[in-house]
Structures are given as C-alpha cells and as structure tokens.
Write an enzyme that holds these catalytic residues in place. Structure first.
Site, mmCIF file in Angstrom:
data_model
loop_
_atom_site.group_PDB
_atom_site.id
_atom_site.type_symbol
_atom_site.label_atom_id
_atom_site.label_comp_id
_atom_site.label_asym_id
_atom_site.label_seq_id
_atom_site.Cartn_x
_atom_site.Cartn_y
_atom_site.Cartn_z
ATOM 1 N N ASP A 59 -10.051 2.751 1.496
ATOM 2 C CA ASP A 59 -10.197 2.338 2.901
ATOM 3 C C ASP A 59 -10.772 3.519 3.686
ATOM 4 O OD1 ASP A 59 -9.120 -0.219 2.581
ATOM 5 O OD2 ASP A 59 -7.074 0.498 2.887
ATOM 6 N N LYS B 153 0.810 -1.221 0.000
ATOM 7 C CA LYS B 153 0.000 0.000 0.000
ATOM 8 C C LYS B 153 0.848 1.278 0.000
ATOM 9 C CE LYS B 153 -4.119 -1.913 2.158
ATOM 10 N NZ LYS B 153 -5.266 -1.639 3.026
#
Ligand code: ATR
Length: 266
Positions: free
Chosen positions: A100, A65
C-alpha cells in the site's frame, strides 16, 4: 499450478482476483488467484495453514493487516507502517510487505509527480492514511496529517519523521501551502461529499483520493475544477497489486493489462 489469494473478511467483492489473474494469464504463468474469507477468530490457523498448504503468496486485507505482522518476517515497509498487505511464502518462511505504501509511490511516479521537497497533506489517520504518510515521508515530502479526531492526527504524526498533526479546521490553510493533498478518509465513498472545502483548492497542486467508489469523487472533481492534477484511487489499488505481483513472481508486471482488468471491474 501456483496458488495465490487474498485473505480478508469480507473478500467477496475484492478486485484483486481479476487484477492478478489477468497478469498471470497475460504472461502465461500457470497460477490461480482465489479469495479466502477467513474466520477472524482462527486467523493464526489460517496463516499457518496457508504456509503448510504451499500457497505461494497472499494479499492481506481488512481486518487482518495488523494480525498478519505476527506471522511474517517483516520487510522494512512493514516495520515502518506497522501493517502487512502482502505475504510472500519463500523457502526461508513468509516475508511480509506493505505495498500500500510502496505502490502509492509508484502511482505518483507513473503520473510523473515528484514528491521530494513537496508539502504533502494527508487527510485522515486510519490505515490508509498511515501508508500514505509514511510513503510521502520516504519520498522526501514534508508531511502534514489532518484528521477529524485531532488526537489521532497527532498520534500518526509522531510516528512519521518530521510530520505535523492538525485538526480538520486547519485543512484550508494547509491546502493553501500544499503541493499534494491526499484524501485517506472514507468521506466520498459511495456519496457525493468531500472532506475538503471546494474553495480551498488551487491549480498548483496534485489531488489524490484513496476512495475508488466512485472513481470520480467530489474531492477530485473540486480539485480538477480549480485546475489541479488528479490521481484517482484505482491507481493505488493497481500499484499495490503491481508491487505484490513483482515481489511474488520476480517478473515485470504487465501494468497496462492489470489496469484494464481493474477498471473493467470498477
Ligand atoms: P482505513 O483504515 O480504511 O483508513 P479507518 O481506520 O476507518 O479506515 O479511518 C477512517 C478515516 O476517515 C478516519 O481518519 C476518520 O476520522 P476519525 O479518526 O475522526 O474517525 C475519517 N472519517 C470518517 N468519516 C468522516 C467524516 N464524516 N468526516 C471526516 N473524517 C471522517
């Protein structure tokens, strides 16, 4: 046929393939969603290769990420959180998103929880905590971050406008004043433990757990027993996927279909 996938290591047990495939199939979109278990030492080649192969979109998971940031044009959510979980390969190059963060906010909206003006407590200071803390702040909440390693709570709080950092010993006092309490630690993952003391809960708050294995964690069970509203971790997983799907396809995601697909695999 369009090709989408999740890149991570490991990705074998990822729930993203059934989540997205159900949506593509439901809408009659000719696309496949596959897993790419990338070599962490060859991540640049992996991202460049995906682009060169004409892959349409990627979900990015651990441990990539942060690495992904280098290979994308970062959308605002990415600049704030410092991590990418979604890449859209466009004619203008790869654009990075952090769903997210945006997806969590949609999960709260879905449950009719208004975050603006609330006191929100984030327990934890890792990647999940970062997405939650920035999301809550963006939605207008006052954010308190509390973590076992207190210095990390202060580090995260310094990045989030208006947030405060605390040690875990302060959690009961923070909970007494809280409207929202979110677990972003790994405590409760495949165990019957909670990071929050059972007697610190009160009925006038919303409990959210980023852990989704099991769905009914001790953290949420204690909160529910005190009369609090609960939102389980599958909702965060669902809506980060919903947001990614809509970014890639420009279509409204079939949320109920995706929710059913996800929960049938949990
Ligand atoms: P992620 O990126 O998935 O959020 P992470 O970066 O590994 O995961 O972070 C895990 C979080 O769980 C951390 O906040 C960690 O606290 P520390 O920073 O003190 O390590 C927290 N955590 C893990 N085990 C814990 C425990 N037994 N009690 C309290 N917090 C715990």
């Amino acid at each position: 046929m369009d090709v989408y996938g999740i890149i991570g290591n490991p990705v074998e047990h990822s729930l993203s393939p059934p989540l997205h495939q159900a949506a593509f199939d439901h809408l009659g979109i000719d696309a496949r969603f596959v897993t790419f278990e990338a070599d962490p030492d060859r991540i640049e080649e992996a991202f460049r290769g995906a682009e060169a192969l004409g892959i349409d979109g990627l979900t990015v998971t651990l441990p990539f990420k942060h690495d992904a940031y280098e290979f994308v044009d970062p959308e605002e959510s990415v600049e704030r959180v410092g991590a990418v979980n979604t890449i859209d390969f466009t004619d203008d190059g790869p654009i990075g998103y952090n769903t997210d963060m945006t997806g969590t906010l949609r999960a709260f909206e879905h449950h009719d929880v208004e975050l603006d003006g609330t006191n929100a407590v984030v327990v934890g200071a890792g990647g999940a905590a970062r997405a939650l803390a920035f999301g809550f702040e963006e939605a207008g909440a006052d954010v308190a971050v509390t973590n076992r390693t207190e210095s990390k709570a202060h580090d995260l709080a310094e990045d989030v406008p208006g947030a405060t950092g605390h040690g875990l010993d302060e959690l009961p006092d923070l909970m007494a004043e809280a409207d929202v309490v979110a677990n972003a630690t790994s405590v409760g993952l495949e165990s019957d433990e909670s990071v929050a003391p059972a007697d610190a809960w009160h009925g006038d708050c919303v409990a959210f757990d980023a852990v989704y294995k099991p769905l009914e964690t001790r953290f949420l069970g204690d909160a529910a027993a005190a009369g609090a509203q609960t939102i389980d971790g599958a909702w965060m997983l669902l809506f980060q996927g919903v947001d990614a799907f809509e970014t890639w396809t420009g279509e409204d995601a079939p949320v109920d279909v995706m929710n059913e697909a996800l929960r049938s695999h949990l």
